[in-house]
Design a protein around this motif. Structure first.
Motif, mmCIF file in Angstrom:
data_model
loop_
_atom_site.group_PDB
_atom_site.id
_atom_site.type_symbol
_atom_site.label_atom_id
_atom_site.label_comp_id
_atom_site.label_asym_id
_atom_site.label_seq_id
_atom_site.Cartn_x
_atom_site.Cartn_y
_atom_site.Cartn_z
ATOM 1 N N HIS A 173 60.236 3.226 39.676
ATOM 2 C CA HIS A 173 60.610 3.639 38.655
ATOM 3 C C HIS A 173 59.830 3.198 37.344
ATOM 4 O O HIS A 173 59.573 3.880 36.649
ATOM 5 N N GLU A 174 59.631 1.997 37.403
ATOM 6 C CA GLU A 174 58.924 1.320 36.233
ATOM 7 C C GLU A 174 57.662 1.924 36.320
ATOM 8 O O GLU A 174 57.003 1.843 35.098
ATOM 9 N N LEU A 175 56.927 2.325 37.289
ATOM 10 C CA LEU A 175 55.540 2.674 37.484
ATOM 11 C C LEU A 175 55.426 4.107 36.966
ATOM 12 O O LEU A 175 54.333 4.871 37.200
ATOM 13 N N GLY A 176 56.556 4.752 36.824
ATOM 14 C CA GLY A 176 56.574 6.253 36.440
ATOM 15 C C GLY A 176 56.777 7.347 37.400
ATOM 16 O O GLY A 176 56.694 8.440 37.412
ATOM 17 N N ILE A 177 56.988 6.814 38.857
ATOM 18 C CA ILE A 177 57.264 7.625 40.013
ATOM 19 C C ILE A 177 58.609 8.155 39.892
ATOM 20 O O ILE A 177 59.656 7.475 39.702
ATOM 21 N N ASP A 178 58.725 9.612 40.175
ATOM 22 C CA ASP A 178 60.006 9.879 39.932
ATOM 23 C C ASP A 178 60.552 10.977 41.144
ATOM 24 O O ASP A 178 61.493 11.527 41.168
ATOM 25 N N GLU A 179 59.951 10.684 42.429
ATOM 26 C CA GLU A 179 60.362 11.562 43.478
ATOM 27 C C GLU A 179 60.031 10.778 44.910
ATOM 28 O O GLU A 179 59.034 10.054 45.000
ATOM 29 N N VAL A 180 60.824 10.578 45.750
ATOM 30 C CA VAL A 180 60.985 9.956 46.990
ATOM 31 C C VAL A 180 61.047 10.975 48.079
ATOM 32 O O VAL A 180 61.836 11.732 47.967
ATOM 33 N N ASN A 237 55.149 21.527 40.440
ATOM 34 C CA ASN A 237 56.357 21.758 41.199
ATOM 35 C C ASN A 237 56.313 20.785 42.474
ATOM 36 O O ASN A 237 56.145 21.289 43.577
ATOM 37 N N PRO A 238 56.593 19.623 42.444
ATOM 38 C CA PRO A 238 56.209 18.590 43.435
ATOM 39 C C PRO A 238 57.288 18.689 44.374
ATOM 40 O O PRO A 238 58.735 18.605 44.294
ATOM 41 N N VAL A 239 57.064 18.757 45.646
ATOM 42 C CA VAL A 239 57.805 18.842 46.787
ATOM 43 C C VAL A 239 57.080 17.719 47.852
ATOM 44 O O VAL A 239 55.997 18.115 48.258
ATOM 45 N N ASP A 240 57.647 16.405 47.878
ATOM 46 C CA ASP A 240 56.803 15.452 48.755
ATOM 47 C C ASP A 240 57.330 15.575 50.358
ATOM 48 O O ASP A 240 58.454 16.020 50.310
ATOM 49 N N HIS A 241 56.244 15.229 50.960
ATOM 50 C CA HIS A 241 56.721 15.377 52.610
ATOM 51 C C HIS A 241 56.174 13.798 53.184
ATOM 52 O O HIS A 241 55.277 13.313 52.619
ATOM 53 N N ASP A 242 56.714 13.612 54.253
ATOM 54 C CA ASP A 242 56.480 12.296 54.842
ATOM 55 C C ASP A 242 54.963 12.300 55.804
ATOM 56 O O ASP A 242 54.223 13.335 55.842
#
Length: 297
Positions: free
Chosen positions: A37-44, A277-282
């Protein structure tokens, strides 16, 4: 994020980097989210093994939301405790990728993840922020019929990953040309998939010298952040100090490793459209065949 190294399915075509007994603890997970979160990442994106098997699965989702993350899941859940766990957090999830296999891929991997059985999963979600992901091997008319039936009824997106032969992973697919033709003529081949196929043939003929272009990070089940599942030389523990983690991540981005045919098998660079439109995948689930980042539709 890999919630656990162990996987009950163990597909023959699995490209997971980490196979063992490590299980991500809620403490390591929360610590990682704080630093990310501190590094600016917003999706897991929660992956596995099978993320719904983790005893803290619901808490993982809730903690991610508390930190302000969007939380996606890749799952092979079908029934019982797995489906109940997924349904219990469905409304909190930004996206759910439901894994399935063509009939011959299911036979090859002994997975039990049929396309038709995903209907119950999409019904349990109660929303359409989801997609059906099909690992394609020797596609047939029954596979196509099942795909159309599920996608139409559920109103969800479709991702198809034909298994690419790989010298690195010692896997061969003599049906690749057949599968690609069937995808092209029956489902339509997206620009993303066409780019993968073109790059694959280029790599096999004359591998180019190219640096990693991934914009993602990977968290292993034993609590290490990496540029990708296989880049263990540049990993950093989530228990390290803020400064150590920040500096390590910066090095991962400014000094990327070189890519090879193994990278093409598991990963795609992020696209401009995905960034919007980020959608993360494994990375590395059995069904993730050859792409980590950009779902191949």
């Amino acid at each position: 994020m890999s919630t656990a190294d162990a996987c009950a399915v163990g597909c023959r075509f699995c490209f997971r980097a980490d196979v063992g007994r490590d299980v991500l603890s809620i403490e390591q997970y929360a610590h990682a989210l704080s630093r990310l979160h501190e590094l600016g990442i917003d999706e897991v994106c929660l992956s596995g093994g099978e993320p719904t098997d983790h005893p803290d699965f619901r808490q993982f989702v809730r903690v991610a939301l508390q930190f302000g993350f969007r939380c996606a899941v890749v799952t092979a859940a079908r029934e019982g405790k797995r489906l109940s766990a997924l349904a219990g957090v469905a409304g909190m999830l930004s996206h759910v990728t439901v894994s399935a296999d063509s009939q011959e891929a299911e036979r090859l991997g002994h997975t039990g993840r049929t396309i038709a059985s995903t209907t119950a999963v999409f019904d349990a979600l109660g929303h359409t922020r989801a997609s059906l992901h099909v690992t394609a091997y020797e596609l047939g008319d029954e596979d196509l019929a099942d795909i159309r039936a599920v996608v139409t009824a559920a109103g969800v997106g479709l991702e198809v990953s034909p298994l690419l032969p790989s010298r690195t992973f010692r896997f061969d697919n003599p049906n690749l040309a057949h599968d690609l033709d069937l995808i092209e003529n029956s489902l339509g081949m997206s620009p993303e998939l066409r780019a993968v196929v073109d790059q694959y043939h280029q790599w096999m003929a004359d591998p180019p010298h190219r640096d990693c272009e991934s914009e993602r990070l990977y968290l292993s089940a034993d609590g290490y952040l990496r540029r990708c599942p296989y880049d263990t030389e540049r990993q950093v523990s989530v228990d390290a100090s803020r400064q150590e983690i920040s500096e390590a991540v910066q090095r991962m981005l400014t000094e990327p490793p070189h890519t090879d045919i193994a990278c093409l098998a598991i990963c795609r660079p992020s696209s401009a459209e995905e960034a919007a439109n980020p959608v993360d995948h494994d990375a590395g689930n059995a069904d993730q065949a050859y792409r980590q980042e950009e779902p191949v539709r």
